[in-house]
Design a protein around this motif. Structure first.
Motif, PDB file in Angstrom:
ATOM      1  N   ILE A   1      -2.118 -14.657 -59.705  1.00 52.32           N
ATOM      2  CA  ILE A   1      -2.542 -13.906 -58.529  1.00 52.32           C
ATOM      3  C   ILE A   1      -2.796 -12.466 -58.945  1.00 52.32           C
TER       4      ILE A   1
ATOM      5  N   VAL B   1      -8.347 -10.744 -53.438  1.00 47.17           N
ATOM      6  CA  VAL B   1      -7.147 -11.342 -54.008  1.00 47.17           C
ATOM      7  C   VAL B   1      -7.625 -12.598 -54.714  1.00 47.17           C
TER       8      VAL B   1
ATOM      9  N   VAL C   1      -0.548 -10.517 -50.917  1.00 48.44           N
ATOM     10  CA  VAL C   1       0.006 -10.964 -52.205  1.00 48.44           C
ATOM     11  C   VAL C   1       1.527 -10.987 -52.159  1.00 48.44           C
TER      12      VAL C   1
ATOM     13  N   LYS D   1       3.633 -14.405 -52.649  1.00 46.38           N
ATOM     14  CA  LYS D   1       4.618 -14.552 -53.720  1.00 46.38           C
ATOM     15  C   LYS D   1       6.005 -14.853 -53.167  1.00 46.38           C
TER      16      LYS D   1
END
Length: 61
Positions: A4, A17, A36, A40
């Motif tokens: 990512i 992204v 993001v 995550k």
């Protein structure tokens, strides 16, 4: 493994992204960064394995 990253869009239309081959456009870096971080957190969250009530759990040998 999912890679990512955040990249500036080729045009002045914001940020991307990048997740392996997937790309998601955002208007601002702050929006991309928040996405993001949330992604995550979800990836790293504990995920219990589903257990079927109709089948016995296999015991390791």
């Amino acid at each position: 493994m999912v890679l990512i990253s955040i990249e500036e869009a080729d045009t002045n239309a914001g940020w991307l992204v990048v997740m392996n081959v997937w790309r998601v456009r955002f208007r601002s870096y702050a929006e991309a960064d928040a996405f993001v971080k949330r992604l995550k957190d979800r990836i790293n969250a504990p995920h219990p394995l589903p257990i079927s009530l109709n089948r016995p759990v296999a015991k390791p040998s």
